[in-house]
Enzyme design. Structure first.
Site, PDB file in Angstrom:
ATOM      1  CE  LYS B  93     -30.985 -42.907  58.821  1.00 28.99           C
ATOM      2  NZ  LYS B  93     -29.510 -42.936  58.802  1.00 28.99           N
ATOM      3  CD  GLU B 115     -26.948 -47.764  53.044  1.00 30.18           C
ATOM      4  OE1 GLU B 115     -26.764 -47.592  51.829  1.00 30.18           O
ATOM      5  OE2 GLU B 115     -27.142 -46.825  53.839  1.00 30.18           O
ATOM      6  CB  SER B 380     -33.007 -38.874  64.600  1.00 28.03           C
ATOM      7  OG  SER B 380     -33.083 -40.025  65.412  1.00 28.03           O
TER       8      SER B 380
HETATM    9  C1  PLP Z   1     -34.568 -42.512  63.440  1.00 27.18           C
HETATM   10  C2  PLP Z   1     -33.129 -42.758  63.235  1.00 27.18           C
HETATM   11  N1  PLP Z   1     -32.238 -42.074  63.959  1.00 27.18           N
HETATM   12  C3  PLP Z   1     -30.916 -42.273  63.821  1.00 27.18           C
HETATM   13  C4  PLP Z   1     -30.416 -43.204  62.946  1.00 27.18           C
HETATM   14  C5  PLP Z   1     -28.939 -43.400  62.882  1.00 27.18           C
HETATM   15  O1  PLP Z   1     -28.333 -42.929  61.708  1.00 27.18           O
HETATM   16  P1  PLP Z   1     -27.471 -41.611  61.684  1.00 27.18           P
HETATM   17  O2  PLP Z   1     -26.429 -41.738  62.749  1.00 27.18           O
HETATM   18  O3  PLP Z   1     -26.875 -41.603  60.320  1.00 27.18           O
HETATM   19  O4  PLP Z   1     -28.334 -40.458  61.915  1.00 27.18           O
HETATM   20  C6  PLP Z   1     -31.308 -43.942  62.153  1.00 27.18           C
HETATM   21  C7  PLP Z   1     -30.813 -44.934  61.194  1.00 27.18           C
HETATM   22  O5  PLP Z   1     -31.494 -45.705  60.606  1.00 27.18           O
HETATM   23  C8  PLP Z   1     -32.703 -43.704  62.310  1.00 27.18           C
HETATM   24  O6  PLP Z   1     -33.590 -44.384  61.582  1.00 27.18           O
END
Ligand code: PLP
Lengths: 269, 397
Positions: B93, B115, B380
């Site tokens: 993020k 948000e 992620s």
């Molecule tokens: C660690 C992590 N992965 C994935 C996501 C999903 O969001 P996005 O699809 O925008 O990557 C989030 C959302 O809060 C997250 O914190």
């Protein structure tokens, strides 16, 4: 027949009142609509509910939520317009958000709205750039897609909005939500003046107008005013007592608004 | 496989998805934002500064870690983990929030709002705001506040105001509504840092741009390590920012791209967060994209064990990739994600975020057909924030 055109060309300062279909409950919505028209509203805006009403403050959000809890749909909201059309010749405008309309399909929506005898449609999240397809469908059925402008809309864009719009131009009085405080001396006035000088669309101003005083101050620069939250809030207050009190509260407010406008701008039929 | 549009058109459409479905009052702000974004990305000094901050502050480039054991990794197939969990604040993020807050400063904005669902975007925004000395308010649903408590405290420590949202199910969708309403009211001086590749144009393209560093780095690292591209690239999909940022570098390559949505507890409405797999096109939060809706076009509440995937919409570029068939999307249920978290953590010594665990679970479940393949996974984020959920679900970590 063009009820909106007839109304505005009469030179009358128009009072548009917003009510939410299915609020506070089916049946009572129709009763309220007829009562506010009887009390002096010139245009009725029938809100069709949406789960995520981004442009609305807490009051209309709550009305929309209750309406959905009561099982109100876009189709039922259009039917309400149809039933009202059997009983009144006042201009009827459906108002809400894009997704229910998109989901029904623009052609079917246009068919139904025209079939119900409604005169216009306002979609809060369908700005100029995205409104072409719906506007064309509605136009084909003789229904106006009423455009909105905000205090921060540029003059060039306003021109485009007016050129493509029909019915009237809805000027939002502030960069805010429905129910926020009305400011009489604010940038919207300049926009309204430019729009009225242009001359091709009547101008109504809305958002935050909550009493006769606001209405009179607003309408100096406009052809009409739109009142939503104040009426919904009057209904909520009445409901704490009874159905009758809810209707009575709404009627009292609409009478106050209508007579304030009438006093300032006497209209001889 | 048809070639999808690489950039949105001037109206913000990726094929037939995207656009700007917002109240008129936001249009001038979106015009300003679009112009500022286009100027910034064409400005070498903006990019140089951002790259220095990404390196010195967030720790980029994040490493590419070779998985050792999970589901046959290292023996049956190659699994490379792009370690976004090793970014400052623990998820991808921050790539986006540093870019957007720099843009806010460049535009002379005085206040940041955001948000958040999982709290990761909220923490990343509060962090970037603290770094640049701007006041920050974060909208968060009450349900999410309850299940992501550590992140709420982190945001407060960072000086952000956390504004609880009671509406609806008290999750991400409701937080976005309130953030947008705040933006409408304070549109002149406030910058809305949107946390995923969703919303009205230019947000989807802007967020994807700031996240594309993931795929660009990973591609280079993978090539260096293996002398070839991955066969398959996998990422979880909430709003779609980590997936878009990872996939973007591989769009023109002969690489299978796989996005994993939240399967929740079942396929019935209200039980999942699979907008692409189980939804249909609609207009929500400013763009036309796949969404979860009922017969009347009302938005249906999503469900996922992971707050970051608990959202009834998805970025419009993903909708275009779905319909062009450039990307395949699958869904993984809560239970599988929880189980995968446990196994993966022990096998690899890495506690992943529950969001990421959905993609990890898909790899585990698909292990048989992945034999012999080289896989890239966007890891992620880290799972520390999910400890309470894991403990309450008695997952053995
Ligand atoms: C660690 C992590 N992965 C994935 C996501 C999903 O969001 P996005 O699809 O925008 O990557 C989030 C959302 O809060 C997250 O914190």
């Amino acid at each position: 027949m063009n009820r909106l055109k007839d109304l505005f060309s009469s030179g009358r300062k128009a009072l548009a009142v917003f009510l939410t279909a299915g609020f506070p409950e089916p049946g009572l919505d129709e009763e309220l609509a007829l009562a506010v028209l009887d009390a002096g509203a010139d245009i009725l805006e029938i809100g069709f509910p949406f789960s995520d009403p981004l442009a609305d403050g807490p009051m209309i959000q709550r009305a929309s939520e209750l309406s959905l809890e009561n099982g109100t749909t876009l189709a039922k909201s259009i039917s309400l317009a149809g039933r009202l059309r059997q009983k009144t010749e006042a201009p009827l405008v459906l108002m809400g958000y894009a997704n229910p309309v998109y989901h029904m399909g623009y052609p079917e929506f246009a068919d139904r709205v025209a079939g119900a005898g409604a005169d216009g449609v306002i979609v809060a999240d369908l700005p100029l750039d995205e409104s072409g397809p719906l506007r064309d469908e509605l136009k084909g059925k003789g229904v106006s897609l009423i455009p909105m402008a905000a205090p921060n809309t540029s003059v060039g864009r306003l021109d485009e909005i007016i050129k493509t719009g029909s019915g009237f131009l809805y000027i939002v009085s502030m960069t805010g939500l429905t129910g926020d405080a009305f400011e009489a001396e604010a940038p919207w006035r300049k926009l309204a003046r430019i729009a009225r000088d242009e001359g091709s669309l009547p101008v109504c101003v809305g958002f935050g107008i909550s009493n006769g005083d606001d209405a009179v101050r607003a309408v100096r620069e406009a052809d009409g005013v739109i009142v939503g939250t104040a009426v919904i809030s009057a209904i909520f207050r009445g409901l704490e007592d009874s159905r009758e009190a809810a209707v009575e509260n709404a009627v009292d407010l609409v009478r106050e608004l209508a007579s304030a406008l009438e006093m300032e701008y006497p209209f001889k039929e | 496989m048809t070639s999808p549009a690489r950039v949105p058109d001037e109206r913000g459409f990726f094929g037939s998805f995207g656009g700007r479905y917002v109240p008129e009052v936001l249009i001038p702000a979106l015009d300003d934002l679009e112009k500022a974004f286009n100027d910034a990305v064409a400005d070498k000094s903006f990019n140089d500064t951002l790259n220095v901050i990404l390196a010195d502050y967030s720790g980029r480039p994040t490493p590419l870690t070779t998985a050792k054991r999970y589901a046959g990794a290292g023996t049956s197939f190659v699994l490379e983990l792009k370690r976004e969990d090793l970014n400052h604040t623990g998820a991808h993020k921050i790539n986006n929030t540093l870019g957007q807050v720099m843009l806010a400063v460049r535009m002379g904005k005085e206040r940041i709002i955001a948000e958040t669902g999982a709290g990761q975007h909220g923490v990343a925004t509060a962090t970037a705001a603290a770094l640049f000395g701007l006041p920050c308010a974060v909208y968060m649903g009450v349900e999410d506040i309850a299940r992501q408590a550590p992140n709420v405290e982190r945001m407060k420590l960072l000086g952000a105001e956390v504004l609880p949202v009671e509406d609806g199910a008290g999750t991400l969708k409701d937080a976005v509504n309130e953030a947008m309403r705040d933006w409408v009211r304070n549109v002149a001086g406030t910058f809305y840092v949107l946390g995923s590749a969703v919303g009205p144009h230019p947000y989807p393209v802007m967020v994807r741009h700031f996240q594309s560093v993931i795929g660009i780095e990973a591609k280079e690292q993978f090539l260096k390590k293996h002398g070839q591209l991955p066969d398959i690239v996998v990422a979880c999909v909430g709003g779609g920012s980590n997936a878009a940022g990872t996939f973007y570098a591989f769009l023109d390559d002969p690489v299978r791209l796989v996005g994993i949505e939240a399967g929740g507890t079942g396929d019935d409405p209200g039980l999942h967060g699979s907008s692409l797999g189980l939804g249909s096109p609609g207009i929500f939060h400013g763009s036309l994209s796949y969404i979860l809706q009922d017969d009347d076009g009302q938005i249906v509440t999503a469900h996922s064990i992971s707050a970051g995937l608990d959202y009834p919409g998805v970025g419009p570029e993903h909708s275009s990739w779905l319909t062009s068939e450039r990307v395949e999307y699958f869904r993984v249920r809560d239970e599988s994600a929880l189980a995968a978290t446990s196994v993966f953590t022990r096998d690899e010594g890495i506690l992943p975020a529950l969001e990421t665990a959905h993609a990890i679970a898909w790899i585990g479940e698909s292990a048989a057909v992945l034999a012999g393949r080289k896989i890239l996974l966007c890891l992620s984020g880290r799972g520390d924030k999910d400890m309470e959920t894991l403990i309450s679900r008695e997952v053995q970590v």
